[in-house]
Scaffold this motif. Structure first.
Motif, PDB file in Angstrom:
ATOM      1  N   ALA A  46       0.832  -1.207   0.000  1.00 17.65           N
ATOM      2  CA  ALA A  46       0.000   0.000   0.000  1.00 17.65           C
ATOM      3  C   ALA A  46       0.865   1.255   0.000  1.00 17.65           C
ATOM      4  O   ALA A  46       0.588   2.216  -0.728  1.00 17.65           O
ATOM      5  CB  ALA A  46      -0.932  -0.001   1.219  1.00 17.65           C
ATOM      6  N   ARG A  47       1.918   1.241   0.788  1.00 21.76           N
ATOM      7  CA  ARG A  47       2.827   2.397   0.857  1.00 21.76           C
ATOM      8  C   ARG A  47       3.483   2.670  -0.487  1.00 21.76           C
ATOM      9  O   ARG A  47       3.558   3.808  -0.943  1.00 21.76           O
ATOM     10  CB  ARG A  47       3.897   2.143   1.920  1.00 21.76           C
ATOM     11  N   HIS A  48       3.940   1.618  -1.131  1.00 22.88           N
ATOM     12  CA  HIS A  48       4.606   1.796  -2.422  1.00 22.88           C
ATOM     13  C   HIS A  48       3.632   2.236  -3.510  1.00 22.88           C
ATOM     14  O   HIS A  48       3.987   3.034  -4.377  1.00 22.88           O
ATOM     15  CB  HIS A  48       5.353   0.527  -2.823  1.00 22.88           C
ATOM     16  N   LEU A  49       2.405   1.743  -3.469  1.00 28.49           N
ATOM     17  CA  LEU A  49       1.406   2.195  -4.441  1.00 28.49           C
ATOM     18  C   LEU A  49       1.108   3.683  -4.264  1.00 28.49           C
ATOM     19  O   LEU A  49       0.959   4.419  -5.245  1.00 28.49           O
ATOM     20  CB  LEU A  49       0.124   1.371  -4.317  1.00 28.49           C
ATOM     21  N   GLU A  50       1.037   4.124  -3.008  1.00 32.21           N
ATOM     22  CA  GLU A  50       0.809   5.559  -2.758  1.00 32.21           C
ATOM     23  C   GLU A  50       1.980   6.373  -3.273  1.00 32.21           C
ATOM     24  O   GLU A  50       1.807   7.433  -3.863  1.00 32.21           O
ATOM     25  CB  GLU A  50       0.610   5.772  -1.253  1.00 32.21           C
ATOM     26  N   ARG A  51       3.179   5.873  -3.085  1.00 33.09           N
ATOM     27  CA  ARG A  51       4.382   6.575  -3.561  1.00 33.09           C
ATOM     28  C   ARG A  51       4.409   6.632  -5.087  1.00 33.09           C
ATOM     29  O   ARG A  51       4.822   7.636  -5.660  1.00 33.09           O
ATOM     30  CB  ARG A  51       5.632   5.864  -3.022  1.00 33.09           C
ATOM     31  N   ILE A  52       3.967   5.573  -5.745  1.00 32.29           N
ATOM     32  CA  ILE A  52       3.885   5.566  -7.204  1.00 32.29           C
ATOM     33  C   ILE A  52       2.949   6.677  -7.672  1.00 32.29           C
ATOM     34  O   ILE A  52       3.230   7.384  -8.639  1.00 32.29           O
ATOM     35  CB  ILE A  52       3.430   4.188  -7.723  1.00 32.29           C
ATOM     36  N   GLY A  53       1.824   6.854  -6.975  1.00 25.15           N
ATOM     37  CA  GLY A  53       0.900   7.938  -7.320  1.00 25.15           C
ATOM     38  C   GLY A  53       1.552   9.303  -7.203  1.00 25.15           C
ATOM     39  O   GLY A  53       1.363  10.171  -8.052  1.00 25.15           O
ATOM     40  N   ASP A  54       2.358   9.494  -6.154  1.00 25.82           N
ATOM     41  CA  ASP A  54       3.071  10.766  -5.985  1.00 25.82           C
ATOM     42  C   ASP A  54       4.079  10.993  -7.110  1.00 25.82           C
ATOM     43  O   ASP A  54       4.199  12.102  -7.636  1.00 25.82           O
ATOM     44  CB  ASP A  54       3.806  10.798  -4.637  1.00 25.82           C
TER      45      ASP A  54
END
Length: 75
Positions: A46-54
């Motif tokens: 979940a953390r990495h997916l959020e970072r990908i969005g950023d």
């Protein structure tokens, strides 16, 4: 709403902000849900997916700058 070339940039920024907010909300909900389960792997996903969005927002800002010469920050 602005028209012409500049209007396209404004629409793109709004769309990117909206999409980033959706990803951020999903991340927050996932963290709350996964906190109870103590599932570290899922929290990291979940953390990495959020970072990908950023990062995608930063790429979008860069593309707007390349096309129009205007600096935009999408948060």
């Amino acid at each position: 709403m602005k028209k012409g070339y500049e209007g396209r940039d404004v629409d793109l920024v709004r769309m990117l902000k909206k999409q980033d907010n959706i990803v951020d909300n999903c991340y927050e909900k996932a963290i709350v849900y996964l906190k109870e389960k103590c599932d570290v792997e899922s929290v990291l996903v979940a953390r990495h997916l959020e970072r990908i969005g950023d990062i995608l927002c930063k790429i979008g800002s860069g593309l707007i700058f390349i096309e129009s010469g205007k600096r935009t920050i999408i948060k």
